[in-house]
Write an enzyme that holds these catalytic residues in place. Structure first.
Site, mmCIF file in Angstrom:
data_model
loop_
_atom_site.group_PDB
_atom_site.id
_atom_site.type_symbol
_atom_site.label_atom_id
_atom_site.label_comp_id
_atom_site.label_asym_id
_atom_site.label_seq_id
_atom_site.Cartn_x
_atom_site.Cartn_y
_atom_site.Cartn_z
ATOM 1 N N CYS A 55 3.417 29.828 -15.110
ATOM 2 C CA CYS A 55 2.943 30.331 -16.400
ATOM 3 C C CYS A 55 2.411 29.200 -17.276
ATOM 4 O O CYS A 55 3.028 28.823 -18.276
ATOM 5 C CB CYS A 55 4.064 31.085 -17.096
ATOM 6 N N GLU A 56 1.300 28.624 -16.864
ATOM 7 C CA GLU A 56 0.586 27.575 -17.602
ATOM 8 C C GLU A 56 -0.882 27.730 -17.239
ATOM 9 O O GLU A 56 -1.203 27.871 -16.058
ATOM 10 C CB GLU A 56 1.000 26.167 -17.126
ATOM 11 N N ARG A 71 -1.096 16.765 -8.968
ATOM 12 C CA ARG A 71 -2.239 15.889 -9.231
ATOM 13 C C ARG A 71 -3.418 16.581 -9.919
ATOM 14 O O ARG A 71 -4.000 16.011 -10.854
ATOM 15 C CB ARG A 71 -2.695 15.188 -7.942
ATOM 16 N N PRO A 97 0.824 -1.212 0.000
ATOM 17 C CA PRO A 97 0.000 0.000 0.000
ATOM 18 C C PRO A 97 0.860 1.264 0.000
ATOM 19 O O PRO A 97 1.901 1.312 0.659
ATOM 20 C CB PRO A 97 -0.781 -0.103 1.315
#
Ligand SMILES: *Cc1c(COP(=O)(O)O)cnc(C)c1O
Length: 413
Positions: free
Chosen positions: A342-343, A312, A274
């Site tokens: 900057c995206e 994520r 896990p």
């Protein structure tokens, strides 16, 4: 009781206010609860009490040495996917004899490192890897303990990037090829056949795919035994999901009951890998609102954490809870929580209803898994610091990177 709870209008981790952590260590900052980490491990471990088992925490989910040390002290083994992870596990006090080594692209040098350390098992993912391992072990005068990672072709019903047990996936060997591979491995001079391994994906919230995969695995184990190859362990992988939004994760007790039923009376030891389940809920990413930028179409809250800190949402469109550390009365608006990178894909959360002012602290929840480990220096942003809270103490377990750290390995021609 949750390790993250409001007290007098303010969000705490155990007995420490998140605002105090921000004041002392700055933001962005990952904060983990020791009590939550230990509770997650113990729940998994205790569910298999009385059955011969070993939990090998998959450290790629969160490989901070402090986190590894906490699990090592509880008796955990580790599932590694690189030589770097093996070095981390050992540096944190982990026992190499409880380490399993997964991954489709093990280098010869990594095999040597793992053989020298004396790991429990290599989870072999191809015939080519088997040949390389046999050769490396032969050169070292050792026998490499192996399992094959078998691909059960089961749909785990999760995000395609984290489904790993389908026939089209790069992971594992095909079920149909497994018996011949085992027979071949049993004849090699420098490997010792020990087990069988499956890992079908991540953030799995249903029990059925696990049952189907485990049944297939046991059928194969029985076929092998009938042919004279007796395995000593079966590794059922990891992948159990956690609650980010409104998921209903499989309860460990249900999972354990299913596994115990299937394995009742069988001789093989159980191994588990896990990752997310042990750490995901035990951490938050603490960030500060820099600017509010209300607009005609959308309102943006620009915070000091970004996609380089928590990938994520950008990578999987993942939803993380966002809570104000000190919720304020006043005008609730719908906000896009975005970073300074900057995206346009740089967002941490979308469409959240919050009353915000510049300078407010936000806690991005369920960020203990695949958070800091996936962070980067994109846009030359130093990586965030990490803090472990243990009751009333906050320990800095990774300092914030400095700007000098960013180009310490570079030079001007
Ligand atoms: C990533 C990984 C795990 C852990 O997965 P979680 O979803 O975090 O539990 C276990 N085993 C292998 C081989 C992995 O690659």
């Amino acid at each position: 009781m949750s390790a993250f709870a409001y007290r007098d209008g303010e969000l705490f981790v155990e007995r420490v206010a998140l605002s105090a952590i921000a004041a002392r260590f700055g933001t962005p900052c990952y904060v983990y609860s020791r009590a939550a980490l230990e509770a997650a491990y113990r729940e998994y471990d205790e569910a298999f009490a009385g059955a011969e088992h070993l939990i090998c925490y998959a450290l790629k989910a969160n490989s901070n040495l402090a986190v590894l040390g906490i699990f090592a002290r509880l008796g955990s083994g580790f599932d590694i996917v690189s030589g770097g992870e093996l070095a981390r596990a050992i540096a944190a006090g982990g026992d190499p004899a409880k380490v399993v080594f997964s991954g489709v692209g093990k280098r010869a040098s990594e095999m040597e490192q793992a053989l020298a350390a004396g790991i429990l098992c290599f989870n072999v993912e191809s015939a080519e890897e088997l040949a390389r391992l046999d050769a490396v072990a032969g050169r070292m005068g050792k026998r490499a303990p192996i399992s094959f990672r078998v691909n059960p072709d089961v749909d785990p019903k999760t995000h395609p990037y984290i489904a790993t047990g389908l026939a089209q996936s790069k992971f594992g060997v095909a079920f149909a090829d497994a018996p011949a591979l085992y027979r071949h491995a049993a004849k090699l001079p420098n490997v010792a056949v020990h087990g069988l391994d499956i890992h079908i994906g991540s953030q799995i919230t249903e029990l059925e795919p696990y049952r189907e995969a485990a049944r297939k695995a046991l059928d194969l184990v029985d076929v092998l035994r009938a042919g004279g190859i007796a395995l000593t362990h079966v590794d059922l992988g990891g992948g159990l999901g956690i609650r980010y939004r409104d998921e209903h994760p499989v309860r460990i007790s249900e999972y354990a009951e299913m596994v115990r039923d299937l394995f009742r009376g069988r001789p093989e030891r159980l191994v588990f890998e896990p990752g997310r389940r042990l750490v995901g809920g035990a951490g938050v990413l603490l960030t500060k609102v820099e600017f509010l930028k209300p607009g005609a179409v959308k309102n943006f809250a620009i915070v000091d954490a970004a996609m380089n800190d928590l990938l994520r949402p950008s990578l999987y469109d993942a939803w993380h809870p966002v809570d104000a550390v000190r919720p304020r009365a006043g005008d609730v608006k719908e906000w896009e929580i975005v970073g300074p990178v900057c995206e346009s894909g740089d967002f941490l959360a979308r469409g959240r209803h919050l009353a915000l002012a510049p300078g407010d602290l936000l806690a991005i929840g369920a960020a203990g898994a695949y958070g800091h480990v996936m962070s980067s220096n994109y846009n030359s942003r130093p990586r965030a610091c990490e803090v472990v809270v243990d009751d009333s103490q906050a320990h800095l377990v990774r300092r914030r990177e400095t700007v000098e750290d960013l180009f310490a390995h570079e030079r001007v021609l």
